[in-house]
Design a protein around this motif. Structure first.
Motif, PDB file in Angstrom:
ATOM      1  N   ASP A 129     -13.784  13.704  71.280  1.00  0.00           N
ATOM      2  CA  ASP A 129     -13.808  12.761  72.398  1.00  0.00           C
ATOM      3  C   ASP A 129     -14.385  13.489  73.602  1.00  0.00           C
ATOM      4  N   ILE A 130     -15.662  13.276  73.878  1.00  0.00           N
ATOM      5  CA  ILE A 130     -16.342  14.055  74.918  1.00  0.00           C
ATOM      6  C   ILE A 130     -15.845  13.717  76.312  1.00  0.00           C
ATOM      7  N   THR A 131     -15.034  12.676  76.442  1.00  0.00           N
ATOM      8  CA  THR A 131     -14.454  12.374  77.761  1.00  0.00           C
ATOM      9  C   THR A 131     -13.257  13.270  78.073  1.00  0.00           C
ATOM     10  N   HIS A 132     -12.775  13.964  77.043  1.00  0.00           N
ATOM     11  CA  HIS A 132     -11.633  14.854  77.230  1.00  0.00           C
ATOM     12  C   HIS A 132     -12.162  16.247  77.538  1.00  0.00           C
ATOM     13  N   VAL A 133     -12.097  16.638  78.797  1.00  0.00           N
ATOM     14  CA  VAL A 133     -12.657  17.909  79.252  1.00  0.00           C
ATOM     15  C   VAL A 133     -11.602  18.664  80.067  1.00  0.00           C
ATOM     16  N   LYS A 134     -11.451  19.938  79.775  1.00  0.00           N
ATOM     17  CA  LYS A 134     -10.591  20.816  80.566  1.00  0.00           C
ATOM     18  C   LYS A 134     -11.470  21.840  81.284  1.00  0.00           C
ATOM     19  N   THR A 135     -11.042  22.211  82.466  1.00  0.00           N
ATOM     20  CA  THR A 135     -11.835  23.129  83.280  1.00  0.00           C
ATOM     21  C   THR A 135     -11.067  24.408  83.552  1.00  0.00           C
ATOM     22  N   LEU A 136     -11.732  25.532  83.322  1.00  0.00           N
ATOM     23  CA  LEU A 136     -11.187  26.845  83.622  1.00  0.00           C
ATOM     24  C   LEU A 136     -11.869  27.322  84.895  1.00  0.00           C
ATOM     25  N   ARG A 137     -11.077  27.523  85.936  1.00  0.00           N
ATOM     26  CA  ARG A 137     -11.680  27.807  87.226  1.00  0.00           C
ATOM     27  C   ARG A 137     -11.054  29.003  87.943  1.00  0.00           C
ATOM     28  N   ASP A 138     -10.127  29.717  87.292  1.00  0.00           N
ATOM     29  CA  ASP A 138      -9.417  30.789  87.992  1.00  0.00           C
ATOM     30  C   ASP A 138     -10.207  32.092  88.064  1.00  0.00           C
ATOM     31  N   HIS A 139     -11.329  32.203  87.377  1.00  0.00           N
ATOM     32  CA  HIS A 139     -12.087  33.450  87.399  1.00  0.00           C
ATOM     33  C   HIS A 139     -13.098  33.502  88.537  1.00  0.00           C
ATOM     34  N   ASN A 140     -13.644  32.351  88.912  1.00  0.00           N
ATOM     35  CA  ASN A 140     -14.523  32.256  90.095  1.00  0.00           C
ATOM     36  C   ASN A 140     -15.760  33.142  90.005  1.00  0.00           C
ATOM     37  N   ARG A 141     -16.263  33.367  88.811  1.00  0.00           N
ATOM     38  CA  ARG A 141     -17.503  34.115  88.608  1.00  0.00           C
ATOM     39  C   ARG A 141     -18.280  33.459  87.474  1.00  0.00           C
ATOM     40  N   PRO A 142     -19.600  33.508  87.487  1.00  0.00           N
ATOM     41  CA  PRO A 142     -20.374  32.988  86.356  1.00  0.00           C
ATOM     42  C   PRO A 142     -20.033  33.738  85.072  1.00  0.00           C
ATOM     43  N   THR A 143     -19.982  33.012  83.974  1.00  0.00           N
ATOM     44  CA  THR A 143     -19.593  33.577  82.688  1.00  0.00           C
ATOM     45  C   THR A 143     -20.818  33.766  81.809  1.00  0.00           C
ATOM     46  N   LYS A 144     -20.931  34.949  81.198  1.00  0.00           N
ATOM     47  CA  LYS A 144     -22.068  35.266  80.338  1.00  0.00           C
ATOM     48  C   LYS A 144     -21.759  35.005  78.868  1.00  0.00           C
ATOM     49  N   HIS A 145     -20.530  35.321  78.437  1.00  0.00           N
ATOM     50  CA  HIS A 145     -20.150  35.166  77.024  1.00  0.00           C
ATOM     51  C   HIS A 145     -18.768  34.538  76.923  1.00  0.00           C
ATOM     52  N   LEU A 146     -18.531  33.863  75.789  1.00  0.00           N
ATOM     53  CA  LEU A 146     -17.247  33.239  75.470  1.00  0.00           C
ATOM     54  C   LEU A 146     -16.811  33.668  74.083  1.00  0.00           C
ATOM     55  N   SER A 147     -15.493  33.766  73.875  1.00  0.00           N
ATOM     56  CA  SER A 147     -15.008  34.140  72.550  1.00  0.00           C
ATOM     57  C   SER A 147     -13.571  33.678  72.356  1.00  0.00           C
ATOM     58  N   PHE A 148     -13.356  32.812  71.351  1.00  0.00           N
ATOM     59  CA  PHE A 148     -12.002  32.410  70.950  1.00  0.00           C
ATOM     60  C   PHE A 148     -11.396  33.486  70.061  1.00  0.00           C
ATOM     61  N   ASP A 149     -10.076  33.675  70.203  1.00  0.00           N
ATOM     62  CA  ASP A 149      -9.411  34.560  69.254  1.00  0.00           C
ATOM     63  C   ASP A 149      -9.239  33.810  67.938  1.00  0.00           C
ATOM     64  N   PRO A 150      -8.953  34.507  66.810  1.00  0.00           N
ATOM     65  CA  PRO A 150      -8.913  33.842  65.505  1.00  0.00           C
ATOM     66  C   PRO A 150      -7.913  32.698  65.404  1.00  0.00           C
TER      67      PRO A 150
END
Length: 841
Positions: A129-150
């Protein structure tokens, strides 16, 4: 290590020059590649022909992540697109961003897609459901890479400021739980150099490139640096990926090298010359490594790992490279009897099925389980199946269902587990001992709180000591056996002596390890994995070796000539062994308590045991309760008395604070501890400060309230009640202290020592009577209806001279309680006459 010059695999032109990325589907059937042109390619594993193309897609795709049913790609035009693998076609846009996309990642269950762009936030979009979006905003810097843990519970962000931000995804709203500094380098979002976090497949740690061109492993939870893959690349690292089982690590760098590292030893297994590598992907099940370059080329390399190392890919999941693996420590701390590990079982309420009990296959000759009622029983080790027609021990040929016990784990009081490469060996009121793993040797440091009395020192430790004790006279160390030819060693070093080199070292029999040890001003006590208690003098002379009845041994403590040994006893109704203790006087060869039970609530464990500064045994359990042992010098009279329940501390009354306490000592009538924040179970570096709390016997569920001072009636009543609670506390604590002093006086043989204790006991009893007088005054203020309660307070007074009872009569007269005054004087007359009986009141 294999040298360069290995057969090169041929490149496959896939995209135009520029950023090129690849990802395998989890089932390994397809490899998806994206690049600078407007074509996405899907390569079928094992098929050497042309790939499937998806045309008319956005250009400048810089990221891709794949599931078995679909894959997503991110483009510099700010779009994140979802494509169907079944139809090889575009399905929908997941997200549109005003700035270029830098990375995308799918959660392990493929229900969420994390999107990083040049914006200061990261978006989590539901793939359903693409209308369901969460935002992570506590880092306040542009992000280069993302990684989920297993497990998908954590998301690591590698940001351009050179920090890793870790978010917890377990709650409805993601929460930033950790910021990791001094790990990855800072760089621009479009830099070719990588700062990606690569989670190890076992989920307990991740690896990340550093500014020194190494790969550093960091553990989850304590966020400490573990092993590192060093001195491999001469250029910045551009890509890294763990093999599916975590046994190997592949890295690529600007030095035109792809390195295959062996995880267990952190050594390079092979080198391969390939320039411009941007992304690496392992096949989920086969010995195939695929990677892409900045020239738009794709390499699909079967049998990339050489034959001598290819077997590592077939092994089960391997552990992350910890400096000191907590899983191995748990195995080393497992209950042992005669050097052999005793199997334990999970709690009965956590048993899901019979399979949860049978972790290992059993031989035909081993005992077996018949779980015909689904209760989850396991057979007792050593019991044989009765033969056909033969009765068993209970006169029945039915198979027996017997619970396997759950043992209390052994521990060293005042120590902590390894955290990264550091560990506290001892923490007490004298000082602290800690060690640092230096790869091959340790560095041990001893620091004291009183630097006027003692001198701090440190030394290089080649024995790798893992246990220590510290007191006013010296420091005691022990190391485990390394192999069959290197037994466990005990080392004692006094702080100062009138002769030179009075320290000593001794070895235990081969195969025997130290379980726990203690140091007093008279003896060294060592408990071992063979079930022995070994007692030495401070000069290393063995004076006693015996095997206690309660085994496996859990821990020990000592004070002067007294030694307290705790071990596992019989199994209770809950399947756990009961913790038993012995207390003996080594010098007099007297047993004070023999196989008595440690008072632990059901399901709780012992956290620490120690003697107070006045020589009384104390324990601290997992409920946060501190208890002391009364009348322990008299056989069969010992009783555990609570001194403090930390859950009832006033500082926790608001419910806003969440903290626990690491016990250190009981001294000067206070509980000394270290306050632990943030869910920590053990203190860590830098050296924490000690805190102290007054004793408070748990009498009520509500801690004392602060006085507001506004003068209204309710507050006045609350203050009166508080004062009464404080006085009751003082009376109870005084009675406990008086009982301990009385026992100590009876056990002291020296006349001078006994007179001092007797004088202190008299002062304590006088304080108790003064407290009772204050309680009496409070009862008199209430009214005549509390007369019987007031009179009972007088009968509790300890003064035999009659002065305190006379004072009590004056208190009653002051408040006009004539009848009570007469009764008090009658009590005084009977006490002076010596005919006050036990049934008087």
């Amino acid at each position: 290590m294999a040298s360069t010059g290995l057969p090169r695999h041929r490149p496959r032109p896939a995209h135009t020059q520029g950023s090129t990325r690849c990802a395998y589907t989890p089932d390994g059937t397809k490899l998806v590649t994206v690049g600078s042109n407007n074509t996405i390619r899907l390569y079928r594993t094992g098929f050497d022909g042309e790939p499937t193309n998806i045309d008319e897609c956005p250009e400048q795709n810089v990221a891709v992540a794949a599931s078995n049913e679909f894959f997503v790609s991110g483009s510099e035009d700010g779009t994140v697109s979802l494509y169907s693998i079944a139809t090889d076609s575009f399905e929908q846009f997941l997200l549109r961003c005003p700035l270029p996309i830098r990375d995308v990642a799918l959660s392990p269950d493929n229900t969420w897609c994390a999107v990083a762009s040049d914006e200061l936030t990261v978006s989590l979009v539901s793939t359903r459901d693409i209308t369901h979006v969460k935002t992570l905003r506590d880092h306040n810097r542009p992000t280069k890479h993302l990684s989920f843990d297993p497990k998908g519970s954590l998301l690591a962000l590698s940001c351009t400021d050179g920090k890793v931000y870790v978010y917890s995804l377990t709650a409805e709203q993601p929460e930033l739980i950790r910021t990791v500094d001094d790990l990855i380098p800072s760089m621009d979002a479009d830099a070719e150099t990588s700062s990606r976090v690569a989670w190890h497949p076992d989920g307990r740690a991740f690896a990340a490139p550093t500014s020194t061109r190494d790969v550093q492993v960091m553990s989850k939870g304590d966020w400490e640096k573990q092993r590192a893959f060093k001195d491999g690349h001469m250029g910045d690292i551009t890509a890294l990926a763990w093999s599916p089982n975590g046994a190997l690590l592949a890295t690529a760098g600007k030095d035109k090298q792809i390195l295959i590292w062996e995880t267990k030893t952190q050594t390079v297994a092979s080198r391969h010359e390939y320039a411009g590598v941007m992304d690496i992907a392992w096949h989920p099940t086969k010995n195939i490594l695929s990677f892409t370059t900045g020239e738009g080329e794709v390499y699909i390399c079967p049998e990339f790992v050489q034959e001598q190392f290819a077997g590592l890919l077939k092994e089960p999941k391997q552990p992350a490279p910890f400096i000191h693996d907590p899983l191995k420590q748990a195995a080393n701390n497992a209950p042992r009897l005669n050097g052999k590990v005793i199997p334990s079982r999970p709690r009965r309420d956590s048993l899901g099925s019979l399979a949860s009990l049978l972790d290992d296959p059993m031989d035909e000759d081993d005992d077996f389980v018949v779980d015909d009622d689904g209760a989850g029983y396991a057979a007792v080790s050593g019991r044989k199946r009765p033969r056909e027609g033969e009765d068993d021990l209970f006169g029945s040929n039915k198979r027996q269902h017997v619970l396997e016990p759950e043992y209390h784990e052994a521990f060293q009081p005042g120590s902590t587990p390894w955290r990264g490469n550091r560990k506290y060996l001892c923490l007490n009121l004298i000082g602290f001992v800690w060690t640092v793993d230096q790869d091959g040797h340790n560095t041990v440091t001893i620091e004291f709180y009183d630097n006027d009395m003692y001198r701090n020192f440190h030394f290089t430790d080649t024995f790798l000591y893992d246990k220590a004790c510290l007191n006013e006279h010296g420091a005691l160390f022990a190391c485990p056996p390394r192999d069959a030819d290197t037994p466990a060693t005990i080392f004692y070093r006094p702080h100062e002596t009138w002769i030179h080199r009075s320290d000593w070292r001794t070895q235990l029999p081969k195969g025997e390890a130290v379980v726990a040890m203690s140091l007093s001003e008279s003896y060294v006590t060592v408990t071992t994995s063979s079930g022995y208690v070994r007692i030495f003098t401070l000069f290393g002379i063995p004076c006693r070796v015996y095997r206690p009845k309660s085994m496996p041994i859990v821990t020990c403590a000592s004070w002067r000539d007294y030694v307290m040994i705790l071990g596992n006893g019989p199994v209770g109704a809950d399947g756990r062994t009961r913790l038993l203790y012995n207390i003996e006087n080594v010098k007099r060869d007297e047993v004070c308590q023999n196989e008595d039970t440690v008072a632990l609530p059901e399901g709780e464990t012992l956290k620490s045991v120690f003697f107070s500064d006045s020589g009384d045994p104390c324990i601290y359990d997992s409920t946060g309760t501190l208890l002391t042992l009364l009348h322990w010098r008299q056989p069969s009279r010992a009783v555990w008395v609570p001194l403090l329940d930390t859950k009832l501390l006033p500082r926790l009354a608001s419910g806003k604070k969440s903290e626990s306490y690491y016990p250190i000592a009981v001294a000067d009538g206070k509980f000394h501890c270290i306050i632990l924040k943030g869910g920590d179970q053990y203190p860590y570096f830098p050296r924490p400060l000690l805190s102290e709390f007054d004793f408070a016997v748990p009498l009520t569920s509500s801690p004392p309230m602060e006085t507001s001072g506004d003068g209204d009636d309710d507050d006045g009543e609350a203050t009166e009640e508080q004062e009464g609670q404080k006085l009751q506390q003082a009376f109870l604590l005084g009675a406990i202290a008086a009982a301990q002093m009385s026992d100590l006086a009876d056990a002291t043989s020296r006349a001078g020592g006994r007179s001092k204790i007797t004088m202190a006991l008299a002062r304590k009893e006088l304080d108790i009577d003064k407290t009772l007088l204050q309680l009496l005054a409070g009862e008199c203020r209430v009214g005549e209806e509390r007369g019987m309660r007031a009179l009972e307070l007088v009968t509790l007074m300890r003064d035999r001279s009659g002065k305190m009872i006379e004072a009590a009569g004056k208190v009653a007269d002051r408040y006009g309680r004539t009848m009570l005054g007469e009764k008090i004087r009658e009590v005084g007359e009977k006490r002076m006459a010596g005919d006050e009986g036990e049934d008087e009141f």
